[in-house]
Design an enzyme around this catalytic site. Structure first.
Site, PDB file in Angstrom:
ATOM      1  N   ASP A  79      -5.151  15.815   4.816  1.00 15.90           N
ATOM      2  CA  ASP A  79      -5.905  16.171   6.018  1.00 15.90           C
ATOM      3  C   ASP A  79      -5.547  17.594   6.446  1.00 15.90           C
ATOM      4  O   ASP A  79      -4.396  17.907   6.729  1.00 15.90           O
ATOM      5  CB  ASP A  79      -5.579  15.189   7.142  1.00 15.90           C
ATOM      6  CG  ASP A  79      -6.616  15.210   8.252  1.00 15.90           C
ATOM      7  OD1 ASP A  79      -7.076  16.309   8.611  1.00 15.90           O
ATOM      8  OD2 ASP A  79      -6.963  14.130   8.759  1.00 15.90           O
ATOM      9  N   SER A 129     -12.435  15.617  11.179  1.00 16.09           N
ATOM     10  CA  SER A 129     -12.091  14.623  10.152  1.00 16.09           C
ATOM     11  C   SER A 129     -13.038  13.439  10.122  1.00 16.09           C
ATOM     12  O   SER A 129     -13.013  12.652   9.175  1.00 16.09           O
ATOM     13  CB  SER A 129     -10.656  14.115  10.367  1.00 16.09           C
ATOM     14  OG  SER A 129      -9.729  15.149  10.141  1.00 16.09           O
TER      15      SER A 129
END
Length: 561
Positions: A79, A129
């Site tokens: 991430d 995200s």
């Protein structure tokens, strides 16, 4: 055959066999050992670099695409792991191993195929995200902060997210439909945006529990399942065999104490979703195991476990550099347990693994923490490589979006990647090799007197606040002040090995990724085209000619022509 012809053929075969590279399709690590610089050469010698480049080229020449069907697919998601993050983490890891670091490699940098993915959302130039998870897991680009729904659904549109026509299906769902086992691992809460992309459908990424929905001041009367409830009660979440990460409080009522003493649960509906998960699996005749610390995970009897739920923190898991190693498993340990459990399945598996704290650290301008989390993910990738075969397992490593950290200046080779050793040629003050475009690392300008005694402002002198490896929460300098550092809009790298990995090359939209993974394993929308082209006929291995070479040479030597 004439004697001259026999001799020529004999010599040709022997010479060819002597120099042949015995390459297997897709496997660049077998066959002829690549050329390496001679031990007496140094980086100051021309031949050192030429030999290194020739070895790298030979390895590429020896690597043929694998076009068989993948039994297993493993996707690793760093991430916020931008390209500068990968570069800096590579150096960081090398320097931890007492090397200069620049020429070191993270686990995925040894994969044979590499591409770049465009990360924008339908409505945002710089992504989050949630929309990216929908792209790289569901094959559909959508709006910022929404998960598992198309771009017709705007943020916080609960009704729109419940319309089946607006919902998308993830590769995890495709895998389950094909009879494969599935797993989800993260170092964040398991209800966070990235892992939720495998199973959830929501118009608001922050609706992780019913408490979150009730406390959303922008909406009232929302009648949508929160993300935690979707994971435990809805398809495909309830069928996931392995779930590991943080976020216990999202599953426990606000009257139930956390098993590690981290306060009470959060749920308002008085539902204990952990108990409901155990009950559901037992009623199906399966053997579920819930664990909440490292030792329980290490002691797990894989053979006696069908479903595994591991929730190791009330919220996100702790950064590796700050975690208690006696209670918190590493990402590599979770990956090993998941792969071993899922490998029991005869039809194979799909596993999603997220190094989620890279992003969290970047948001705080904690560069050291971010690089260390990337290094930890590299260990997890090494674990997956060790436990699987390249011939039947596609492994993809990528990021969802970038961050604003950059690596700049002209530091000397081997310079500590975390240091500030160079000075500006304008104000003669230090600057760090790593810095951010924005965030809490912003330093206010300092009021000084100029040459005429008048008030003037000058840049903060970093010599008064030098980076310190012992302070893992040191905030690296930022250009503009923000409560949290933002994401970056850069393309992100995609690394791949295994069946059909060669399709993930070039520059492409991020939503291509799950279609390629599906094609590899004969899943989802790409399955009909997966076998579209016949695999090329297997090349005759040079070793197969050895008997013929021996016979011909023997006949020539004996004079039998």
């Amino acid at each position: 055959m004439g004697s001259e012809a026999t001799l020529l053929l004999c010599l040709f075969l022997v010479a060819d066999l002597d120099t042949a590279t015995y390459a297997q399709p897709g496997n660049s690590r077998v066959g002829k050992v690549p050329l390496k610089p001679s031990h007496y050469l140094t980086e100051n010698d021309n031949q050192y670099w030429l030999d290194s480049a020739l070895a790298a080229m030979q390895q590429k020449l020896d690597t043929d695409p694998i076009r068989g069907t993948a039994k297993n697919v493993i996707m690793f998601l760093g991430d916020g792991m931008s390209v500068p993050t990968v570069t800096a983490a590579r150096i960081y890891a090398g320097q931890l191993a007492k090397k200069k670091g620049e020429s070191s490699s993270l686990a995925w940098e040894r994969f044979p195929y590499l591409g770049l993915a465009k990360t924008y959302c339908v409505d945002k130039q710089v992504a989050d995200s949630a929309c990216t998870a929908t792209a790289y897991l569901n094959g559909v680009k959508n709006n910022y902060a929404t998960i598992g729904v198309n771009a017709k659904v705007k943020r916080k549109d609960c009704a729109g997210s419940k319309d089946a026509a607006n919902r998308t299906a993830s590769i995890l769902k495709w895998a389950q439909d094909a009879g494969k086992a599935t797993g989800v691992i993260t170092t964040t809460r398991v209800t966070h945006a990235s892992p939720a992309g495998t199973y959830a459908h929501t118009s608001e990424r922050d609706w992780e529990s019913d408490f979150d929905i009730a406390n959303d001041t922008e909406v009232k009367g929302v009648d949508c399942h929160d993300i935690a409830k979707q994971l435990i009660l809805d398809d495909p979440g309830r069928n996931i065999k392995v779930i590991m990460g943080g976020g216990r409080r999202k599953f426990l009522p606000n009257t139930v104490r956390d098993p590690e003493g981290q306060g009470l649960g959060q749920r308002l509906d008085n539902q204990n979703l952990i108990r409901m998960w155990e009950q559901d699996k037992s009623e199906r005749g399966s053997k579920p195991q819930f664990v909440f610390n490292r030792q329980q995970l290490l002691d797990l009897n894989i053979l006696e476990t069908d479903y595994l739920l591991g929730l190791f923190e009330a919220s996100h898991m702790r950064y590796h550099l700050e975690a208690d190693p006696t209670t918190e498993p590493t990402l590599a340990e979770m990956t090993e347990a998941a792969v071993k459990l899922l490998k029991k399945e005869k039809n194979g598996f799909f596993l999603f693994v997220e190094g989620g704290l890279i992003d969290k650290a970047h948001h705080e301008n904690w560069a050291q923490m971010a690089l260390d989390e990337a290094h930890e993910m590299s260990k997890a990738v090494e674990t997956a490589v060790r436990l699987t075969q390249e011939s039947d397992t596609l492994i993809v490593v990528t990021a969802d979006h970038a961050h604003t950290m950059s690596m700049s200046g002209y530091p000397a080779r081997g310079n500590d990647i975390l240091a500030a050793t160079e000075k500006s040629d304008v104000d003669n003050k230090l600057y760090a090799t790593l810095s951010y475009a924005n965030g809490m690392g912003y330093r206010e300008a300092v009021l000084v007197k100029d040459a005429d005694g008048k008030d003037a402002c000058t840049r903060f002198d970093l010599a008064n606040d030098l980076p310190d490896r012992t302070n893992v929460e040191y905030r690296y300098p930022a250009l503009a002040p923000r409560d949290q550092e933002t994401h970056g809009g850069d393309d992100v790298a995609v690394y791949a090995r295994g069946p059909w990995a060669h399709l993930l090359t070039g520059v492409f939209e991020q939503n291509l990724i799950p279609l390629v993974m599906g094609r590899s394993a004969d899943l989802g929308p790409g399955r009909d085209s997966a076998r579209g082209a016949a695999a090329p006929a297997a090349a005759l291995h040079p070793a197969a000619l050895l008997p013929l070479a021996g016979i011909l040479c023997m006949r020539f030597l004996l004079g039998d022509s």
